[in-house]
Design a protein around this motif. Sequence first.
Motif, short mmCIF file in Angstrom:
data_model
loop_
_atom_site.label_atom_id
_atom_site.label_comp_id
_atom_site.label_asym_id
_atom_site.label_seq_id
_atom_site.Cartn_x
_atom_site.Cartn_y
_atom_site.Cartn_z
N GLY A 1 35.01 19.78 8.22
CA GLY A 1 34.42 18.91 7.21
C GLY A 1 33.14 18.24 7.66
O GLY A 1 32.21 18.06 6.87
N THR A 2 33.06 17.87 8.95
CA THR A 2 31.88 17.14 9.41
C THR A 2 31.19 17.77 10.61
O THR A 2 30.18 17.26 11.07
CB THR A 2 32.24 15.68 9.76
N SER A 3 31.73 18.87 11.16
CA SER A 3 31.07 19.52 12.30
C SER A 3 31.34 21.02 12.30
O SER A 3 32.27 21.50 11.64
CB SER A 3 31.55 18.90 13.62
N THR A 4 30.53 21.74 13.05
CA THR A 4 30.70 23.18 13.23
C THR A 4 30.76 23.46 14.72
O THR A 4 29.86 23.05 15.47
CB THR A 4 29.54 23.96 12.60
N ASP A 5 31.82 24.13 15.16
CA ASP A 5 32.03 24.45 16.57
C ASP A 5 31.90 25.95 16.78
O ASP A 5 32.35 26.74 15.94
CB ASP A 5 33.41 23.99 17.03
N VAL A 6 31.32 26.35 17.91
CA VAL A 6 31.19 27.76 18.23
C VAL A 6 31.69 28.00 19.65
O VAL A 6 31.65 27.13 20.51
CB VAL A 6 29.74 28.28 18.10
N SER A 7 32.19 29.21 19.87
CA SER A 7 32.64 29.65 21.19
C SER A 7 32.35 31.14 21.31
O SER A 7 31.97 31.80 20.34
CB SER A 7 34.12 29.36 21.37
N ARG A 8 32.55 31.68 22.50
CA ARG A 8 32.26 33.10 22.75
C ARG A 8 33.38 33.68 23.59
O ARG A 8 33.87 33.05 24.52
CB ARG A 8 30.93 33.21 23.49
N TYR A 9 33.78 34.90 23.28
CA TYR A 9 34.78 35.63 24.06
C TYR A 9 34.23 37.02 24.33
O TYR A 9 33.87 37.75 23.41
CB TYR A 9 36.11 35.73 23.30
#
Length: 85
Positions: free
Chosen positions: A15-23
């Motif tokens: 709702g208030t943030s966007t998170d990213v990760s990598r595999y």
Amino acid sequence: NTNKPTPVIGFDMGGTSTDVSRYAGSLEHVFETTTAGISIQSPQLDINTVAAGGGSRLFVRHGMLVVGPESSGAHPGPVCYGKGG
């Protein structure tokens, strides 16, 4: 080479943030991070908040465009906020 895993990018827009990760065949860890000015020294997955989320609102403050921290809200909202989920 079919034995090499295909890299994947994780994308979680809340709702208030966007998170990213990598595999790319193994989990990426960090051992120190700083959040809101507080340093945390503990093994953790390398996940980064990179943007505002889908419920963030755009405002004009002092003649400048800013995002949040206000949210546009949802009805019902999250159970954790007592809004019925």
